[in-house]
Design an enzyme around this catalytic site. Structure first.
Site, PDB file in Angstrom:
ATOM      1  N   LYS A 120      28.884 -30.614   9.319  1.00 34.71           N
ATOM      2  CA  LYS A 120      29.287 -29.764  10.867  1.00 34.71           C
ATOM      3  C   LYS A 120      29.851 -30.961  11.766  1.00 34.71           C
ATOM      4  CE  LYS A 120      27.623 -26.640  13.896  1.00 34.71           C
ATOM      5  NZ  LYS A 120      26.251 -25.745  14.296  1.00 34.71           N
ATOM      6  N   CYS A 140      29.088 -22.465  11.757  1.00 30.26           N
ATOM      7  CA  CYS A 140      28.625 -21.837  13.023  1.00 30.26           C
ATOM      8  C   CYS A 140      29.819 -22.220  14.154  1.00 30.26           C
ATOM      9  CB  CYS A 140      27.322 -22.532  13.187  1.00 30.26           C
ATOM     10  SG  CYS A 140      26.435 -21.314  14.712  1.00 30.26           S
ATOM     11  N   GLU A 150      23.563 -20.677   7.854  1.00 29.49           N
ATOM     12  CA  GLU A 150      23.460 -22.093   7.969  1.00 29.49           C
ATOM     13  C   GLU A 150      22.129 -22.558   7.974  1.00 29.49           C
ATOM     14  OE1 GLU A 150      24.599 -24.705  12.220  1.00 29.49           O
ATOM     15  OE2 GLU A 150      24.373 -22.602  12.262  1.00 29.49           O
TER      16      GLU A 150
END
Length: 271
Positions: A108, A140, A40
């Site tokens: 995200k 994540c 990430e």
């Protein structure tokens, strides 16, 4: 299909260092590698509030352009994360770069508490056809909410790619989550995490992993830097769905407008 998991230690806010290590990994990948997956926000690390405006770049910025050139030179695809600057709005974004250009990008949608106020959440999930397989991207914390991976499943994903920045003491959480997300969507899942220390004393948990469509661990890394190639047997996709198909058998569907694009991209817009 050969995928290289590149588990590295990054430096938060130090694009020059992170980009150099990214380009080195691409340049030295095996000749038969199809895809390299990085952690990430690999290119900028987790920039803090003071650093973010200085280091965040647009998707046509110099760092991602350098990755694109390296991908073309090696004839390989790369999944890499960055802090994206879109006209002064900041996103935690991961981009799948092929030798031909950007194949898929994803912002995200589920922000970790420390990211709120720094980044805006994305507003859609997406999949694309890449090398004959439909792929989707998560980042994540996304994988801890089953609806995120289910959205990709609803869009036909056969391979879920996860750029990860998971820290202690939450390593076991993501180990469980990535296995569940693969099994319940009957898809491959590849997750690549950071290692080492970051800002504010965070210690990243490593544990990068590749999971098959039955939810079985194909590879799991430790807590040190490593590079490991996994080979996906794509016949397992059909085998996992032979006797029952969760996506076909479900009775609840995620809300949101589903959009089909002429180039094969599919999007599910978050209502």
């Amino acid at each position: 299909m050969n995928i290289e998991l590149v588990q590295l230690q990054g430096r938060d806010g130090d694009t020059a260092y992170n980009l150099t290590r990214t380009l080195e990994a691409i340049a030295t990948c095996a000749a038969d590698t199809d895809l390299l997956v990085f952690p990430e926000t690999q290119l900028m690390g987790f920039a803090n509030a003071q650093q973010l405006a200085e280091v965040a770049e647009p998707l046509d910025g110099p760092s991602l352009q350098a990755v694109q050139r390296a991908a073309r030179e090696r004839n390989v695809s790369v999944l890499v994360g960055l802090a994206e600057n879109d006209g002064g709005a900041f996103y935690n974004t991961s981009v799948l770069v092929s030798p031909e250009g950007v194949a898929l990008s994803y912002r995200k949608t589920h922000l970790w508490p420390d990211e709120r106020g720094l980044f805006l959440p994305g507003d859609r999930f997406a999949t694309a056809l890449w090398n004959g397989i439909r792929v989707g991207i998560l980042i994540c914390y996304d994988i801890e909410l089953p609806e995120a991976a289910r959205a990709l499943g609803q869009l036909g994903a056969e391979l879920i790619l996860v750029t990860n920045g998971n820290m202690d003491p939450y390593g076991p959480v993501h180990r469980t989550a990535i296995m569940a997300r693969a099994q319940e969507n009957q898809a491959f899942a590849v997750m690549v995490n950071r290692v080492g220390e970051g800002n504010d004393g965070l210690v990243f948990a490593g544990g990068s992993a590749a999971i098959d469509p039955f939810g079985r661990v194909m590879f799991e890394a430790g807590r040190e830097e490593c590079r490991h190639i996994v080979t996906l047997d794509l016949d397992l996709l059909q085998a996992a769905r032979r006797d029952y198909d969760y996506l076909s058998d479900r009775r609840l569907f995620l809300a949101g407008e589903q959009v089909e694009h002429p180039d094969g991209h599919r999007e599910l817009l978050i209502p």
